[in-house]
Design a protein around this motif. Structure first.
Motif, PDB file in Angstrom:
ATOM      1  N   THR A 113      -1.215  -2.769  -4.334  1.00 43.53           N
ATOM      2  CA  THR A 113      -0.712  -3.641  -5.295  1.00 43.53           C
ATOM      3  C   THR A 113      -0.827  -4.927  -4.836  1.00 43.53           C
ATOM      4  O   THR A 113      -0.176  -5.178  -3.631  1.00 43.53           O
ATOM      5  CB  THR A 113       0.574  -3.204  -5.952  1.00 43.53           C
ATOM      6  OG1 THR A 113       0.612  -1.951  -6.331  1.00 43.53           O
ATOM      7  CG2 THR A 113       1.125  -4.161  -6.836  1.00 43.53           C
ATOM      8  N   TYR A 163      -6.867  -1.685 -17.435  1.00 47.82           N
ATOM      9  CA  TYR A 163      -7.093  -0.839 -16.589  1.00 47.82           C
ATOM     10  C   TYR A 163      -8.555  -0.248 -16.901  1.00 47.82           C
ATOM     11  O   TYR A 163      -8.893  -0.090 -17.931  1.00 47.82           O
ATOM     12  CB  TYR A 163      -6.366   0.408 -16.349  1.00 47.82           C
ATOM     13  CG  TYR A 163      -5.057   0.059 -15.725  1.00 47.82           C
ATOM     14  CD1 TYR A 163      -5.036   0.226 -14.390  1.00 47.82           C
ATOM     15  CD2 TYR A 163      -3.897  -0.206 -16.229  1.00 47.82           C
ATOM     16  CE1 TYR A 163      -4.017   0.008 -13.703  1.00 47.82           C
ATOM     17  CE2 TYR A 163      -2.748  -0.699 -15.454  1.00 47.82           C
ATOM     18  CZ  TYR A 163      -2.688  -0.331 -14.065  1.00 47.82           C
ATOM     19  OH  TYR A 163      -1.576  -0.625 -13.507  1.00 47.82           O
ATOM     20  N   ASN A 219      -4.022  -4.035  -9.177  1.00 51.05           N
ATOM     21  CA  ASN A 219      -3.726  -3.263  -8.273  1.00 51.05           C
ATOM     22  C   ASN A 219      -5.005  -2.061  -8.573  1.00 51.05           C
ATOM     23  O   ASN A 219      -5.929  -2.328  -9.534  1.00 51.05           O
ATOM     24  CB  ASN A 219      -2.243  -2.339  -8.753  1.00 51.05           C
ATOM     25  CG  ASN A 219      -2.361  -1.644 -10.074  1.00 51.05           C
ATOM     26  OD1 ASN A 219      -3.463  -2.061 -10.911  1.00 51.05           O
ATOM     27  ND2 ASN A 219      -1.500  -0.913 -10.352  1.00 51.05           N
ATOM     28  N   ASP A 250       5.039   4.011   2.390  1.00 51.27           N
ATOM     29  CA  ASP A 250       4.570   2.441   1.937  1.00 51.27           C
ATOM     30  C   ASP A 250       4.499   1.561   3.135  1.00 51.27           C
ATOM     31  O   ASP A 250       5.091   1.712   4.165  1.00 51.27           O
ATOM     32  CB  ASP A 250       6.085   2.315   0.908  1.00 51.27           C
ATOM     33  CG  ASP A 250       6.014   2.715  -0.286  1.00 51.27           C
ATOM     34  OD1 ASP A 250       4.872   3.253  -0.914  1.00 51.27           O
ATOM     35  OD2 ASP A 250       7.048   3.299  -0.494  1.00 51.27           O
ATOM     36  N   TYR A 259       0.851  -1.147  -0.017  1.00 48.06           N
ATOM     37  CA  TYR A 259      -0.063  -0.217  -0.173  1.00 48.06           C
ATOM     38  C   TYR A 259       0.820   1.124  -0.087  1.00 48.06           C
ATOM     39  O   TYR A 259       1.746   1.255   0.838  1.00 48.06           O
ATOM     40  CB  TYR A 259      -0.877   0.096   1.320  1.00 48.06           C
ATOM     41  CG  TYR A 259      -1.851   1.091   1.354  1.00 48.06           C
ATOM     42  CD1 TYR A 259      -2.998   1.323   0.608  1.00 48.06           C
ATOM     43  CD2 TYR A 259      -1.277   2.464   2.172  1.00 48.06           C
ATOM     44  CE1 TYR A 259      -3.817   2.222   0.580  1.00 48.06           C
ATOM     45  CE2 TYR A 259      -2.387   3.412   2.293  1.00 48.06           C
ATOM     46  CZ  TYR A 259      -3.545   3.422   1.527  1.00 48.06           C
ATOM     47  OH  TYR A 259      -4.269   4.433   1.550  1.00 48.06           O
ATOM     48  N   SER A 260       0.601   2.115  -1.042  1.00 47.91           N
ATOM     49  CA  SER A 260       1.408   3.426  -1.099  1.00 47.91           C
ATOM     50  C   SER A 260       0.605   4.696  -1.114  1.00 47.91           C
ATOM     51  O   SER A 260      -0.551   4.629  -1.775  1.00 47.91           O
ATOM     52  CB  SER A 260       2.336   3.487  -2.351  1.00 47.91           C
ATOM     53  OG  SER A 260       3.213   2.187  -2.405  1.00 47.91           O
ATOM     54  N   LYS A 286      -2.555  10.440  -3.794  1.00 49.73           N
ATOM     55  CA  LYS A 286      -2.663   9.164  -4.802  1.00 49.73           C
ATOM     56  C   LYS A 286      -2.336   7.990  -4.012  1.00 49.73           C
ATOM     57  O   LYS A 286      -1.408   7.882  -3.153  1.00 49.73           O
ATOM     58  CB  LYS A 286      -1.926   9.299  -5.899  1.00 49.73           C
ATOM     59  CG  LYS A 286      -1.695   7.911  -6.811  1.00 49.73           C
ATOM     60  CD  LYS A 286      -0.756   8.337  -7.756  1.00 49.73           C
ATOM     61  CE  LYS A 286      -0.466   6.914  -8.566  1.00 49.73           C
ATOM     62  NZ  LYS A 286       0.499   7.030  -9.730  1.00 49.73           N
ATOM     63  N   THR A 287      -3.263   7.031  -3.723  1.00 45.09           N
ATOM     64  CA  THR A 287      -3.230   5.920  -2.989  1.00 45.09           C
ATOM     65  C   THR A 287      -3.157   4.708  -3.974  1.00 45.09           C
ATOM     66  O   THR A 287      -3.827   4.640  -4.942  1.00 45.09           O
ATOM     67  CB  THR A 287      -4.074   5.634  -1.992  1.00 45.09           C
ATOM     68  OG1 THR A 287      -5.465   5.575  -2.455  1.00 45.09           O
ATOM     69  CG2 THR A 287      -4.029   6.761  -0.882  1.00 45.09           C
ATOM     70  N   THR A 288      -2.147   3.802  -3.866  1.00 38.14           N
ATOM     71  CA  THR A 288      -2.096   2.661  -4.557  1.00 38.14           C
ATOM     72  C   THR A 288      -2.052   1.337  -3.809  1.00 38.14           C
ATOM     73  O   THR A 288      -1.218   1.109  -2.989  1.00 38.14           O
ATOM     74  CB  THR A 288      -0.924   2.765  -5.424  1.00 38.14           C
ATOM     75  OG1 THR A 288      -0.770   4.018  -6.306  1.00 38.14           O
ATOM     76  CG2 THR A 288      -0.827   1.473  -6.301  1.00 38.14           C
ATOM     77  N   ILE A 313      -5.737   2.018  -8.062  1.00 35.20           N
ATOM     78  CA  ILE A 313      -5.334   3.321  -7.682  1.00 35.20           C
ATOM     79  C   ILE A 313      -6.138   4.383  -7.650  1.00 35.20           C
ATOM     80  O   ILE A 313      -7.299   4.325  -8.637  1.00 35.20           O
ATOM     81  CB  ILE A 313      -4.367   3.742  -9.009  1.00 35.20           C
ATOM     82  CG1 ILE A 313      -3.247   2.523  -9.418  1.00 35.20           C
ATOM     83  CG2 ILE A 313      -3.779   5.027  -9.033  1.00 35.20           C
ATOM     84  CD1 ILE A 313      -2.597   2.983 -10.906  1.00 35.20           C
ATOM     85  N   GLU A 314      -6.245   5.000  -6.499  1.00 35.42           N
ATOM     86  CA  GLU A 314      -7.301   6.123  -6.349  1.00 35.42           C
ATOM     87  C   GLU A 314      -6.720   7.552  -6.065  1.00 35.42           C
ATOM     88  O   GLU A 314      -5.512   7.784  -5.558  1.00 35.42           O
ATOM     89  CB  GLU A 314      -7.897   5.925  -4.810  1.00 35.42           C
ATOM     90  CG  GLU A 314      -8.439   4.459  -4.605  1.00 35.42           C
ATOM     91  CD  GLU A 314      -9.303   4.452  -3.217  1.00 35.42           C
ATOM     92  OE1 GLU A 314      -8.658   5.210  -2.457  1.00 35.42           O
ATOM     93  OE2 GLU A 314     -10.330   3.654  -3.009  1.00 35.42           O
TER      94      GLU A 314
END
Length: 217
Positions: free
Chosen positions: A186, A144, A172, A63, A51-52, A182-184, A174-175
């Motif tokens: 994966t 995507y 993944n 992260d 999670y980033s 920005k949150t990712t 991606i918001e």
């Protein structure tokens, strides 16, 4: 006559564009339905994820890693030093750093209740969706889908959902927030139908003799 001709060309172009968007939406819906069906077909799911969180304006870069084990609506989630267990009726939030455990009852019929299992099918309502880019990631074809929240109060501008075309698994998520965050998430590992302990989703208070137990209901 020239003006009428230009209008006809414009109308034709708009109609073709509209048909193209509708076709894309149908493809997106089909792929999302396939992802949902695949998730529901498994008896158990075990996921390791990264999670980033990034916000260039605030100079934030974080992260974290986590994992979750699911069977039906039951789950065990380990993330950012906290363990959450849901046995089907109650949620047990275990915080080793504070030596505290919070126990609460969850209404599974509450649409606003966020659970790991719902995160794998969250896209089925509340979004407009369309096909987006395709990427080749380490030999995997990732399609995507762009999801735009229909609720104007939603703080997310859009969500990009990456789906492995071959397995129909989520790769993944991606918001993009309206304020630049920005949150990712994966998925590093996605294992299914794994043998689990019969006590996998059972909270054992005896394991935490010195913890403060906070019962919310």
């Amino acid at each position: 006559m020239e003006s009428i001709g230009k209008k006809l060309v414009l109308i034709t172009t708009l109609l073709l564009f509209s048909f193209s968007i509708q076709a894309q939406d149908k493809k997106a819906k089909l792929l999302l339905d396939q992802v949902t069906a695949k998730v529901k077909s498994y008896n158990t799911i075990v996921i390791d994820f990264k999670y980033s969180l990034n916000n260039s304006r605030e100079n934030i870069n974080q992260d974290s890693k986590g994992n979750v084990t699911m069977k039906g609506n039951q789950y065990v989630l380990n993330f950012m030093g906290v363990t959450k267990i849901f046995d089907g009726k109650k949620t047990y939030t275990i915080v080793p750093e504070d030596e505290e455990i919070t126990i609460s009852t969850v209404n599974e019929k509450d649409d606003n209740a966020i659970t790991p299992s719902k995160m794998l099918t969250f896209f089925n309502s509340g979004y407009k969706y369309s096909m987006d880019i395709v990427q080749d990631i380490k030999g995997r074809k990732i399609q995507y889908i762009k999801l735009v929240p229909t609720n104007a109060k939603d703080q997310r501008k859009e969500v990009l959902l990456g789906i492995d075309v071959q397995t129909k698994h989520i790769y993944n998520l991606i918001e993009m927030g309206k304020k630049g965050t920005k949150t990712t998430l994966t998925v590093n590992s996605f294992k299914t139908n794994q043998p689990l302990s019969k006590n996998q989703f059972t909270f054992a208070e005896s394991k935490y003799p010195n913890y403060y137990i906070n019962k919310l209901d």
